[in-house]
Design an enzyme around this catalytic site. Structure first.
Site, mmCIF file in Angstrom:
data_model
loop_
_atom_site.group_PDB
_atom_site.id
_atom_site.type_symbol
_atom_site.label_atom_id
_atom_site.label_comp_id
_atom_site.label_asym_id
_atom_site.label_seq_id
_atom_site.Cartn_x
_atom_site.Cartn_y
_atom_site.Cartn_z
ATOM 1 N N CYS A 1 -4.827 -0.054 -8.041
ATOM 2 C CA CYS A 1 -4.240 -1.366 -7.726
ATOM 3 C C CYS A 1 -5.213 -2.499 -8.006
ATOM 4 O O CYS A 1 -4.804 -3.578 -8.407
ATOM 5 C CB CYS A 1 -3.775 -1.407 -6.278
ATOM 6 S SG CYS A 1 -5.104 -1.064 -5.117
ATOM 7 N N GLU B 1 0.871 -3.629 1.116
ATOM 8 C CA GLU B 1 -0.292 -3.551 0.215
ATOM 9 C C GLU B 1 0.279 -3.347 -1.185
ATOM 10 O O GLU B 1 0.674 -2.239 -1.543
ATOM 11 C CB GLU B 1 -1.190 -2.367 0.616
ATOM 12 C CG GLU B 1 -1.906 -2.550 1.936
ATOM 13 C CD GLU B 1 -3.077 -3.532 1.872
ATOM 14 O OE1 GLU B 1 -3.387 -4.024 0.786
ATOM 15 O OE2 GLU B 1 -3.667 -3.799 2.925
HETATM 16 P P1 NAD Z 1 6.178 2.421 -5.885
HETATM 17 O O1 NAD Z 1 6.435 1.103 -5.255
HETATM 18 O O2 NAD Z 1 7.050 2.849 -6.989
HETATM 19 O O3 NAD Z 1 6.263 3.599 -4.792
HETATM 20 C C1 NAD Z 1 5.528 3.587 -3.580
HETATM 21 C C2 NAD Z 1 6.257 4.397 -2.527
HETATM 22 O O4 NAD Z 1 7.525 3.800 -2.304
HETATM 23 C C3 NAD Z 1 6.513 5.863 -2.897
HETATM 24 O O5 NAD Z 1 6.301 6.674 -1.760
HETATM 25 C C4 NAD Z 1 7.979 5.869 -3.296
HETATM 26 O O6 NAD Z 1 8.628 7.083 -3.000
HETATM 27 C C5 NAD Z 1 8.567 4.764 -2.431
HETATM 28 N N1 NAD Z 1 9.716 4.110 -3.076
HETATM 29 C C6 NAD Z 1 9.929 3.963 -4.406
HETATM 30 N N2 NAD Z 1 11.094 3.292 -4.622
HETATM 31 C C7 NAD Z 1 11.599 3.023 -3.394
HETATM 32 C C8 NAD Z 1 12.785 2.354 -2.943
HETATM 33 N N3 NAD Z 1 13.666 1.852 -3.795
HETATM 34 N N4 NAD Z 1 12.985 2.254 -1.615
HETATM 35 C C9 NAD Z 1 12.098 2.755 -0.730
HETATM 36 N N5 NAD Z 1 10.978 3.407 -1.101
HETATM 37 C C10 NAD Z 1 10.726 3.537 -2.404
HETATM 38 O O7 NAD Z 1 4.643 2.400 -6.322
HETATM 39 P P2 NAD Z 1 3.830 3.509 -7.090
HETATM 40 O O8 NAD Z 1 4.319 3.611 -8.485
HETATM 41 O O9 NAD Z 1 3.755 4.742 -6.266
HETATM 42 O O10 NAD Z 1 2.376 2.838 -7.081
HETATM 43 C C11 NAD Z 1 1.988 1.867 -7.997
HETATM 44 C C12 NAD Z 1 2.042 0.481 -7.408
HETATM 45 O O11 NAD Z 1 1.379 0.442 -6.156
HETATM 46 C C13 NAD Z 1 1.323 -0.547 -8.261
HETATM 47 O O12 NAD Z 1 2.017 -1.759 -8.250
HETATM 48 C C14 NAD Z 1 -0.020 -0.712 -7.556
HETATM 49 O O13 NAD Z 1 -0.687 -1.912 -7.854
HETATM 50 C C15 NAD Z 1 0.400 -0.585 -6.136
HETATM 51 N N6 NAD Z 1 -0.706 -0.154 -5.293
HETATM 52 C C16 NAD Z 1 -1.214 -1.013 -4.382
HETATM 53 C C17 NAD Z 1 -2.293 -0.635 -3.600
HETATM 54 C C18 NAD Z 1 -2.905 -1.557 -2.583
HETATM 55 O O14 NAD Z 1 -3.682 -1.083 -1.753
HETATM 56 N N7 NAD Z 1 -2.609 -2.840 -2.585
HETATM 57 C C19 NAD Z 1 -2.828 0.640 -3.746
HETATM 58 C C20 NAD Z 1 -2.269 1.485 -4.681
HETATM 59 C C21 NAD Z 1 -1.199 1.095 -5.452
#
Ligand code: NAD
Length: 470
Positions: free
Chosen positions: A250, A216
């Site tokens: 998002c 997602e």
């Molecule tokens: P992110 O991708 O930075 O982090 C998400 C999760 O991944 C966190 O738990 C983080 O600890 C983990 N993570 C971060 N880097 C990682 C790595 N290198 N390896 C493994 N895990 C890692 O996202 P964010 O900043 O928390 O959220 C914002 C993003 O999420 C935006 O792009 C937004 O559009 C998207 N989002 C999507 C939805 C949806 O339902 N489609 C909902 C909310 C947010």
């Protein structure tokens, strides 16, 4: 076989792995009992603590916490409780005539041990939402929430420990290294919510174990406002959808593509609605949130500076108070094509306005970018609406509204390619966490036995007959 014994989370994983078939065989009532316990914790026992944690992490107004975090989970739970019985039933299908003497059906069986990695913008909703689907489908689950919202993550850990045993559901707090270590394990399914860049890392890790995957993700979700739109209504809904949770959603509208003939009127209406919503003082309004961390604030500040350097027009807002993690609701127009605001997902309270002369121009603009999670249309012209839909691809669309498709449990929610792979919510969430197992049961002598070797001339005739008639 890869040896996972050195993995920090191997013991936890093994406990759940040893328990997964038992959890997978749980009845409807047993699953509902667990879901009810989670509902009680969220709706009653911990509701005030949830609001407190969200205020500390995101400055989230209490009513918004109820509406965008507690309500969606409770709504999800009620939906699951209403339909789970039906979803768990075996699904009978027809059997082809060539398999005479057999009947066929498929079942939704649990996948096994699942990993849920969640983001920070709606920490409870985006962790417990997928969790409800995973439990409904009979899985064991390890959760890794975001490190950006530590109060929410700590509270979720407490809730999980109170409601579940470790061999059913466990939550592991921590930063990227924790995710990286967990992702080495051979989960049966990984449900990741976050950015497209990290989604690619998760997909690469999942490929090593061929774990199935739901991604997602996010990206730039455009809004088209055509010349026939009800401008005041569009402005009101867009101002709400864009600045809710400070734009950290998002499915928030990322930018507006507007017919140039109505741009001025639209911006005037936006200003009117912003001053109504936040009483002309968003910095002291209890209805307006904050940016999650200093790092995110800095990223958004650079976008505004970049726009100013390129002589864009700040129509509204632009103020930043780093000490309060505050960025005013900001609308910017006349951006040059190279502006960073038009390149990356904004994920904050800044709305670029881009004008077009002809609807085809707007469609082409969207199609030069990655496929969005959401594409919104404001129009009274049905053929324009249809034209936009058939000429673009997006995870979801609202016509004359924004964001609300997320809240309909009867609709699949998710992106397409760069904005996501797989769907969630309601039945689609249950499906994501289930394996569809196909079952054929032979009751009597089967017609296929006529075609077993040795292949005599008669068999050849029968093969020809089968191909032609069945
Ligand atoms: P992110 O991708 O930075 O982090 C998400 C999760 O991944 C966190 O738990 C983080 O600890 C983990 N993570 C971060 N880097 C990682 C790595 N290198 N390896 C493994 N895990 C890692 O996202 P964010 O900043 O928390 O959220 C914002 C993003 O999420 C935006 O792009 C937004 O559009 C998207 N989002 C999507 C939805 C949806 O339902 N489609 C909902 C909310 C947010």
């Amino acid at each position: 076989m890869v040896d996972f014994r050195n993995n920090t989370y191997f013991e936890l994983f093994s406990k759940q792995n040893n328990n997964q078939l038992e959890v997978g065989q749980s009845t409807y009532s047993q699953r509902i009992k667990n879901i009810n316990a989670l509902q009680r914790a969220i709706e009653f026992t911990f509701r005030d603590q949830i609001k407190e944690a969200l205020y500390k992490d995101l400055g989230k107004p209490a009513i918004e916490a109820d509406l965008t975090e507690v309500y969606p989970i409770i709504g999800d739970i009620k939906h699951v409780k209403k339909y789970l019985h039906q979803w768990m039933r075996k699904q009978k299908v027809k059997t082809t005539l060539s398999m005479l003497g057999a009947s066929s059906y498929y079942i939704h069986e649990s996948k096994g041990v699942c990993l849920i990695i969640s983001p920070w913008n709606f920490p409870f909703n985006l962790t417990f939402g997928p969790l409800v689907a995973a439990i409904a489908a009979g899985n064991t689950v390890i959760i890794k929430p975001s490190e950006m919202t530590p109060h929410s993550s700590a509270l979720m850990a407490k809730i999980i420990t109170e409601v579940f045993t470790e061999n059913e559901v466990a939550l592991v707090e921590g930063e990227v290294e924790v995710s990286t270590e967990l992702l080495k394990l051979p989960f049966n399914h990984i449900f990741f919510t976050g950015s497209p860049n990290v989604g690619k890392i998760v997909m690469t890790a999942a490929a090593k174990n061929l774990s199935s995957l739901t991604l997602e993700l996010g990206g730039k979700s455009p809004i088209i406002v055509d010349a026939t739109a009800n401008i005041d209504m569009a402005a009101k809904k867009i101002m709400w959808g864009k600045f809710l949770n400070c734009g950290q959603i998002c499915v928030a509208p990322d930018y507006v593509l507007i017919d140039e003939s109505i741009k001025a009127e639209f911006i005037t209406a936006c200003k009117k609605w912003l001053s109504t919503f936040y009483r002309d003082k968003p910095e002291s309004s209890s209805s307006y949130g904050r940016i999650v961390t200093d790092k995110h604030l800095e990223r958004l500040k650079l976008h505004i500076e970049n726009a100013k350097e390129l002589n864009a027009i700040i129509e509204v807002g632009g103020d930043v108070d780093a000490s309060k993690k505050y960025i005013a609701p900001t609308i910017i127009s006349d951006l040059k094509a190279e502006a960073t605001l038009l390149a990356e997902e904004i994920f904050g309270p800044i709305l670029p306005i881009v004008t077009y002369k002809d609807l085809n121009e707007a469609i082409d603009y969207i199609n030069t970018k990655e496929r969005p999670l959401a594409l919104y249309i404001y129009s009274k012209n049905r053929s324009n609406t249809k034209k936009i839909i058939v000429n673009t691809r997006a995870g979801g669309t609202c016509i004359n509204n924004n964001i609300i498709h997320y809240a309909n449990h009867y609709l699949p929610f998710g992106g397409v390619n760069n904005s996501g792979i797989g769907k969630s919510h309601g039945f689609f969430g249950f499906e994501a966490f289930s394996n569809k197992r196909a079952i054929v049961e032979q009751h009597t002598f089967g017609a296929t036995e006529f075609l077993f070797p040795p292949y005599t001339g008669l068999k050849e005739k029968m093969a020809r007959f089968t191909i032609k008639w069945f």
